[in-house]
Design a protein around this motif. Structure first.
Motif, PDB file in Angstrom:
ATOM      1  N   ASP A  33     -56.231 -16.974 -14.670  1.00 21.83           N
ATOM      2  CA  ASP A  33     -57.363 -16.345 -15.655  1.00 21.83           C
ATOM      3  C   ASP A  33     -58.601 -16.313 -15.169  1.00 21.83           C
ATOM      4  N   ASP A  34     -59.094 -17.068 -14.021  1.00 18.40           N
ATOM      5  CA  ASP A  34     -60.345 -17.633 -13.576  1.00 18.40           C
ATOM      6  C   ASP A  34     -61.118 -15.996 -13.613  1.00 18.40           C
ATOM      7  N   LEU A  35     -60.460 -15.132 -12.646  1.00 13.00           N
ATOM      8  CA  LEU A  35     -61.155 -14.076 -12.231  1.00 13.00           C
ATOM      9  C   LEU A  35     -61.405 -12.994 -13.291  1.00 13.00           C
ATOM     10  N   LEU A  36     -60.689 -12.974 -14.244  1.00  8.20           N
ATOM     11  CA  LEU A  36     -60.889 -12.273 -15.620  1.00  8.20           C
ATOM     12  C   LEU A  36     -62.063 -12.574 -16.247  1.00  8.20           C
ATOM     13  N   TRP A  37     -62.775 -13.712 -16.366  1.00  9.86           N
ATOM     14  CA  TRP A  37     -63.766 -13.872 -17.248  1.00  9.86           C
ATOM     15  C   TRP A  37     -64.915 -13.225 -16.949  1.00  9.86           C
ATOM     16  N   LEU A  38     -65.030 -12.742 -15.487  1.00 13.06           N
ATOM     17  CA  LEU A  38     -66.222 -12.094 -14.922  1.00 13.06           C
ATOM     18  C   LEU A  38     -66.370 -10.695 -15.737  1.00 13.06           C
ATOM     19  N   PRO A  39     -65.503  -9.828 -15.757  1.00 11.08           N
ATOM     20  CA  PRO A  39     -65.657  -8.682 -16.621  1.00 11.08           C
ATOM     21  C   PRO A  39     -65.767  -8.824 -18.186  1.00 11.08           C
ATOM     22  N   PHE A  40     -65.139 -10.046 -18.582  1.00  6.49           N
ATOM     23  CA  PHE A  40     -64.877 -10.435 -20.005  1.00  6.49           C
ATOM     24  C   PHE A  40     -66.504 -10.760 -20.407  1.00  6.49           C
ATOM     25  N   ILE A  41     -67.069 -11.462 -19.635  1.00 12.07           N
ATOM     26  CA  ILE A  41     -68.457 -12.095 -19.846  1.00 12.07           C
ATOM     27  C   ILE A  41     -69.531 -10.737 -19.734  1.00 12.07           C
ATOM     28  N   LEU A  42     -69.164  -9.944 -18.767  1.00 10.25           N
ATOM     29  CA  LEU A  42     -70.120  -8.832 -18.217  1.00 10.25           C
ATOM     30  C   LEU A  42     -70.142  -7.883 -19.704  1.00 10.25           C
ATOM     31  N   GLU A  43     -68.787  -7.503 -20.284  1.00 16.34           N
ATOM     32  CA  GLU A  43     -68.873  -6.842 -21.282  1.00 16.34           C
ATOM     33  C   GLU A  43     -69.665  -7.401 -22.520  1.00 16.34           C
ATOM     34  N   ALA A  44     -69.562  -8.842 -22.751  1.00 19.88           N
ATOM     35  CA  ALA A  44     -70.503  -9.224 -23.809  1.00 19.88           C
ATOM     36  C   ALA A  44     -72.097  -8.995 -23.675  1.00 19.88           C
ATOM     37  N   TYR A  45     -72.380  -9.309 -22.125  1.00 21.53           N
ATOM     38  CA  TYR A  45     -74.021  -9.040 -21.817  1.00 21.53           C
ATOM     39  C   TYR A  45     -74.220  -7.538 -22.103  1.00 21.53           C
ATOM     40  N   LEU A  46     -73.222  -6.669 -21.896  1.00 18.79           N
ATOM     41  CA  LEU A  46     -73.746  -5.269 -21.908  1.00 18.79           C
ATOM     42  C   LEU A  46     -73.928  -4.728 -23.326  1.00 18.79           C
ATOM     43  N   LYS A  47     -72.966  -5.516 -24.423  1.00 21.50           N
ATOM     44  CA  LYS A  47     -73.169  -5.320 -25.775  1.00 21.50           C
ATOM     45  C   LYS A  47     -74.595  -5.700 -26.272  1.00 21.50           C
ATOM     46  N   GLU A  48     -74.721  -6.870 -25.971  1.00 23.02           N
ATOM     47  CA  GLU A  48     -75.821  -7.434 -26.361  1.00 23.02           C
ATOM     48  C   GLU A  48     -77.185  -6.670 -25.898  1.00 23.02           C
ATOM     49  N   THR A  49     -77.245  -6.342 -24.589  1.00 23.68           N
ATOM     50  CA  THR A  49     -78.652  -5.934 -23.857  1.00 23.68           C
ATOM     51  C   THR A  49     -78.715  -4.675 -23.623  1.00 23.68           C
ATOM     52  N   LYS A  50     -77.430  -3.798 -23.476  1.00 17.02           N
ATOM     53  CA  LYS A  50     -77.282  -2.289 -23.186  1.00 17.02           C
ATOM     54  C   LYS A  50     -77.871  -2.250 -21.852  1.00 17.02           C
ATOM     55  N   ASP A  51     -77.936  -3.313 -21.036  1.00 14.32           N
ATOM     56  CA  ASP A  51     -78.745  -3.370 -19.672  1.00 14.32           C
ATOM     57  C   ASP A  51     -77.667  -2.940 -18.549  1.00 14.32           C
TER      58      ASP A  51
END
Length: 795
Positions: A417-435
């Motif tokens: 599961d390690d590698l999959l947390w990168l896209p998971f947290i990226l998605e949270a960042y995008l929803k918060e910032t729309k950056d």
């Protein structure tokens, strides 16, 4: 005016604003600590005055020495106060002398700890904190003479130098490389070490010096000093009664032929009613760009210390005060507004160590998840963390399980599961910032080459696609999120149904990201896997009443009604709901099983029943005593996710129960049973099979702090970001009249007032933004830097 005392018990209480926890009895059931960090220099200090300091990380660059003893709390940076005339002495914290006191209190605050006491007519106040923008800690001591006569007192420090790798069990070897000297122009000691544990540029071990110079200075001219543990303590002495307290002055032994410690002694004369302040500093200057004397002289005076303390409050305000909730639940308010943010940032992300664990670096998935705590206050810090973790990836898409923060390096494991947390947290960042510009940031791979963040995430997902069983279920590998499942799938045959659910959740969001970028081929591939995952997880993972956790390399079921032990696991049930792989009927059944078997007095158990027999085909989880940690205990990190899942199936009251039972102040009524600090989350709580059912463990250094904050704000209060704007969807107890929530979002500030006079769990009747009725429950995305008032009427 009497100070309000919230959640008071025999050991302490929260102040009215929740920003300090005041300990009034030093003999707490376990050490109750504070982890103080500025992102570079850090320290741990307990309620007795125990602890240690480090720079960068506590495993590779320990400044002061300690050896873990979770019972005695025997190591610290101690300060002795002595009446020169009577020879009576005590310590500014309870340890090491443990003298009788008239009163004693410790105020653990945000970025500082303050020790107040009165002994022998002398009132003392010791304030300990880290300068926000320098590798310096300050120990400010104020003594007030409340006796009937003039007093002559001396104040003496003592601690041991570590300087480099820790723990240094082979002290006889390490001590011979430390060199100390006294310098008049800083009123203190400078200390170097001619050995750091790293190899040099040719790979030769034990062939480089420590890259720092440590210092210990004081604001008054010392009457004496010492740099030798032997002369200070005495061969047959003890920290509680050292030889130095029997001598008029310290021995003044320094150099390369001693067991390196740090002691400075100053003398103060206090008239009746008079008070004086003295400032000690400890720090470590990087030789290549910092001057230890400049740092010592800049901060080792009363005026500079007071200014630095003001800066501490300003520094932490930018992370703490950008968001505030007010609900009928005081425990939720205190933890969400103050302590969960502080714990996540000061300990997990910056200090990276605590009382129960010394860490030398970052966990790939760990600090990625923790960085979500910055999203509301400082999203650029989350972005920085995402980029940092992307750099720990190989071209094939897999990553380091963890890595050292000094000089790098770490294990390339088969964790699934390690590698999959990168896209998971990226998605949270995008929803918060729309950056979306982050997707085009170019980042290096560990084994050469560079690619965009989008490509890094894509490679992680594609790597996961290559790790599927013939049945279309992701393979377990060395383990999944649950490290203790360490023997299930080493041959790449055992399956993890939880990884399948986690990947399904990620693909749900990433398909649209890929399409927005025009990467239609990958988006279509993801959609095929997405749809097949739902079918296969339900076909092979459903066990009749709940979902399986895994199958072993030999095809045996784990987390099945067929198992005598470990027959139901928490994660596959709650993530079946979170991800949406479960239909309404199965989601309801799975969560009914969670409520029946796992939701207990102190939170949601990770599995039931606990393993009592060792299983070589499952892993070290079965080697824990039953009821401890992952083996049938409450693993707080996962227990927070159960709150999220309960809200998704409409069980607001159960969500709130699952939350309350793991919210630390709520354990204040039985501190001797719980044992842990009531102001930070524990990693775990003993389950029903433990004779210490309800005992907490492994506090501070746990990813549960960020998640407890997130489930409270996003899923109970129901204020969460979407690409379109802030969604308002509370899932609260019926008895609540409502709540308020102030938070930043994309540059604007939203003042949200939720009225629940209808006393419902869910449902919104009307929402007004700046006095105007809006058509749905998504607040406009203003991005204007202004305040906007939001009135929500539930019904």
């Amino acid at each position: 005016m009497t100070e309000a005392r919230k959640f008071k018990n025999k050991y302490g209480y929260f102040t009215d604003d929740g920003r300090e926890y005041v300990i009034t009895e030093p003999k707490t059931p376990k050490p109750w600590a504070n982890i103080i960090s500025n992102g570079d220099y850090s320290l741990m200090i307990s309620q007795t005055g125990g602890g240690y300091s480090w720079r960068g990380n506590a495993g590779q660059n320990r400044i002061t020495r300690s050896m873990q003893d979770i019972i005695k709390d025997p190591w610290g940076k101690y300060v002795y106060i002595r009446d020169v005339e009577t020879k009576e002495f005590w310590s500014a914290a309870w340890k090491p002398v443990m003298a009788d006191y008239e009163y004693y209190e410790v105020r653990h605050g945000i970025g500082y700890s303050i020790f107040n006491q009165k002994i022998n007519g002398i009132k003392s106040k010791m304030k300990v904190f880290v300068v926000p923008d320098a590798p310096v800690e300050i120990i400010e001591i104020t003594l007030a003479n409340e006796s009937e006569r003039k007093r002559i007192l001396d104040v003496t420090t003592f601690f041991e130098w570590g300087l480099g790798f820790a723990p240094d069990e082979h002290r006889e070897f390490h001590k011979i490389f430390i060199d100390s000297k006294y310098e008049d122009d800083i009123n203190g000691l400078l200390v170097d070490k001619y050995l750091w544990g790293f190899p040099d540029e040719k790979g030769r071990n034990n062939n480089i010096s420590w890259e720092y110079t440590a210092f210990h200075a004081v604001s008054e001219r010392p009457k004496s000093y010492d740099g030798d543990k032997e002369s200070f303590i005495g061969i047959y002495g003890h920290e509680s009664c050292p030889r130095a307290m029997k001598e008029d002055k310290l021995a003044q032994r320094v150099g390369r032929f001693v067991d390196a410690s740090g002691s400075l002694q100053v003398e103060l004369e206090l008239k009746k009613g008079e008070s004086k302040t003295v400032v000690f500093t400890i720090g470590a200057a990087m030789k290549s760009y910092e001057d230890p004397k400049e740092l010592a002289n800049k901060y080792t005076n009363v005026e500079a210390a007071q200014k630095a303390f003001e800066d501490v409050h300003k520094f932490w305000s930018q992370f703490i005060d950008t968001e505030e909730i007010k609900t009928p639940d005081e425990a939720m308010n205190i933890m969400t507004n103050v302590w969960l943010k502080y714990q996540s940032i000061s300990c997990r992300l910056w200090g990276k160590s605590a009382y129960y664990q010394t860490s030398a670096g970052y966990g790939y998935r760990d600090q990625l998840q923790d960085s979500q705590i910055f999203l509301i206050s400082k999203p650029e810090y989350t972005k920085k963390q995402i980029l940092m973790h992307a750099e720990q990836q190989f071209n094939e898409g897999d990553v380091l399980h963890w890595w050292f923060t000094i000089r790098g390096g770490g294990p390339r494991t088969k964790c699934s599961d390690d590698l999959l947390w990168l896209p998971f947290i990226l998605e949270a960042y995008l929803k918060e910032t729309k950056d979306f510009t982050i997707l085009d940031e170019r980042v290096s791979f560990l084994d050469g080459g560079r690619a965009t963040v989008y490509e890094h995430c894509k490679r992680a997902i594609e790597r996961a696609f290559h790790r599927f069983s013939p049945r279309g279920i992701p393979l377990m590998g060395d383990h999944d999120w649950n490290d203790g499942l360490s023997a299930i799938g080493n041959d790449w045959k055992g399956e993890s149904f939880w990884v399948g659910e986690f990947l399904y959740e990620i693909l749900k969001e990433f398909i649209s990201i890929a399409r927005e970028r025009g990467d239609y081929q990958f988006a279509d591939k993801c959609k095929i896997v997405y749809e097949s995952l739902k079918e296969n997880l339900n076909k092979y993972g459903w066990d009749g009443e709940w979902y399986l956790q895994a199958t072993t390399d030999h095809g045996l079921k784990v987390g099945s009604k067929e198992n005598e032990e470990g027959k139901i696991f928490l994660n596959p049930q709650i993530w079946a709901v979170i991800s949406g792989i479960a239909d309404k009927d199965r989601a309801k059944k799975a969560m009914e099983a969670v409520t029946k078997y796992l939701l207990k007095d102190y939170g949601t158990l990770l599995l039931y029943p606990a393993y009592t027999k060792v299983r070589n085909d499952i892993g070290y989880i079965t080697r824990y005593a039953p009821g401890l940690r992952e083996n049938g205990g409450v693993y707080t990190h996962a227990a927070t996710w159960s709150v999220w899942a309960y809200t998704l199936i409409g069980e607001s009251e159960l969500a709130y129960e699952a939350y309350k039972r793991i919210c630390p102040p709520n354990r204040s009524d039985n501190p001797d049973g719980y044992m842990c600090e009531p102001y930070v989350t524990p990693g775990n709580t003993d389950g029903p099979l433990s004779p210490y059912y309800g005992r907490g463990g492994w506090t501070w250094y746990t990813g549960s702090s960020q998640w407890l904050h997130r489930v409270a704000t996003h899923w109970i209060l129901g204020v969460r970001p979407t690409y379109e704007g802030l969604l308002i969807d509370p899932s609260i107890p019926k008895e609540w009249d409502g709540f308020t929530y102030r938070r930043q979002f994309r540059g604007a500030t939203y003042l949200i007032n939720v009225n629940n006079s209808a006393h419902v769990n869910r449902g919104i009747k009307e929402i007004y933004v700046d006095g105007k009725l809006i058509e749905n429950n998504v607040l406009p995305d203003f991005k204007d830097g202004k305040e906007h008032r939001v009135k929500v009427l539930m019904g």
